[in-house]
Design a protein around this motif. Structure first.
Motif, PDB file in Angstrom:
ATOM      1  N   MET A  68      -4.860  23.703  14.234  1.00 18.39           N
ATOM      2  CA  MET A  68      -4.172  23.101  15.356  1.00 18.39           C
ATOM      3  C   MET A  68      -5.158  22.934  16.509  1.00 18.39           C
ATOM      4  N   VAL A  69      -4.876  22.049  17.375  1.00 15.50           N
ATOM      5  CA  VAL A  69      -5.738  21.790  18.528  1.00 15.50           C
ATOM      6  C   VAL A  69      -5.541  22.893  19.577  1.00 15.50           C
ATOM      7  N   THR A  70      -6.639  23.377  20.120  1.00 21.67           N
ATOM      8  CA  THR A  70      -6.593  24.460  21.104  1.00 21.67           C
ATOM      9  C   THR A  70      -6.773  23.911  22.518  1.00 21.67           C
ATOM     10  N   LEU A  71      -6.417  24.724  23.505  1.00 23.87           N
ATOM     11  CA  LEU A  71      -6.630  24.329  24.893  1.00 23.87           C
ATOM     12  C   LEU A  71      -8.115  24.113  25.175  1.00 23.87           C
ATOM     13  N   GLU A  72      -8.980  24.902  24.549  1.00 23.77           N
ATOM     14  CA  GLU A  72     -10.425  24.733  24.745  1.00 23.77           C
ATOM     15  C   GLU A  72     -10.881  23.364  24.239  1.00 23.77           C
ATOM     16  N   GLN A  73     -10.374  22.962  23.080  1.00 21.85           N
ATOM     17  CA  GLN A  73     -10.717  21.631  22.552  1.00 21.85           C
ATOM     18  C   GLN A  73     -10.198  20.530  23.476  1.00 21.85           C
TER      19      GLN A  73
END
Length: 102
Positions: free
Chosen positions: A1-6
């Motif tokens: 899943m996409v992270t806040l960092e990404q």
């Protein structure tokens, strides 16, 4: 899943001051991916339940589609034109994963 960092990296945000907004966009993008593909999506470490034969693990294409969608929303927060709604690249990336009606 996409992270806040990404997401921060994709949107070129250097701090966490926009995290609440980005999390809202992330949740909306995840819902959009699910709705537009007709599938449930699972993290790479999650086991797909036997009761979900159409479930998929997040792929590089799915993550990129999410980032494009979130980035577009972040850049065009007050979109007044249909051309700014969902990037065409999103559709190209999710097309192979879409389930079509019976």
């Amino acid at each position: 899943m996409v992270t806040l960092e990404q997401i921060r990296g994709h949107c070129r945000i250097d701090d966490d001051s926009e995290d609440a907004l980005l999390e809202q966009y992330r949740q909306a993008a995840l819902e959009t991916l699910k709705t537009q593909t007709g599938r449930n999506w699972y993290g790479e470490d999650a086991e797909i339940p036997a009761t979900d034969p159409d479930g998929l693990h997040y792929t590089a294409a799915a993550v990129q589609a999410l980032l494009l969608l979130i980035g577009g929303w972040y850049q065009n927060r007050e979109s007044a034109s249909a051309q700014n709604e969902i990037p065409a690249a999103f559709w190209h990336l999710v097309q192979p994963y879409r389930l079509y009606g019976v």
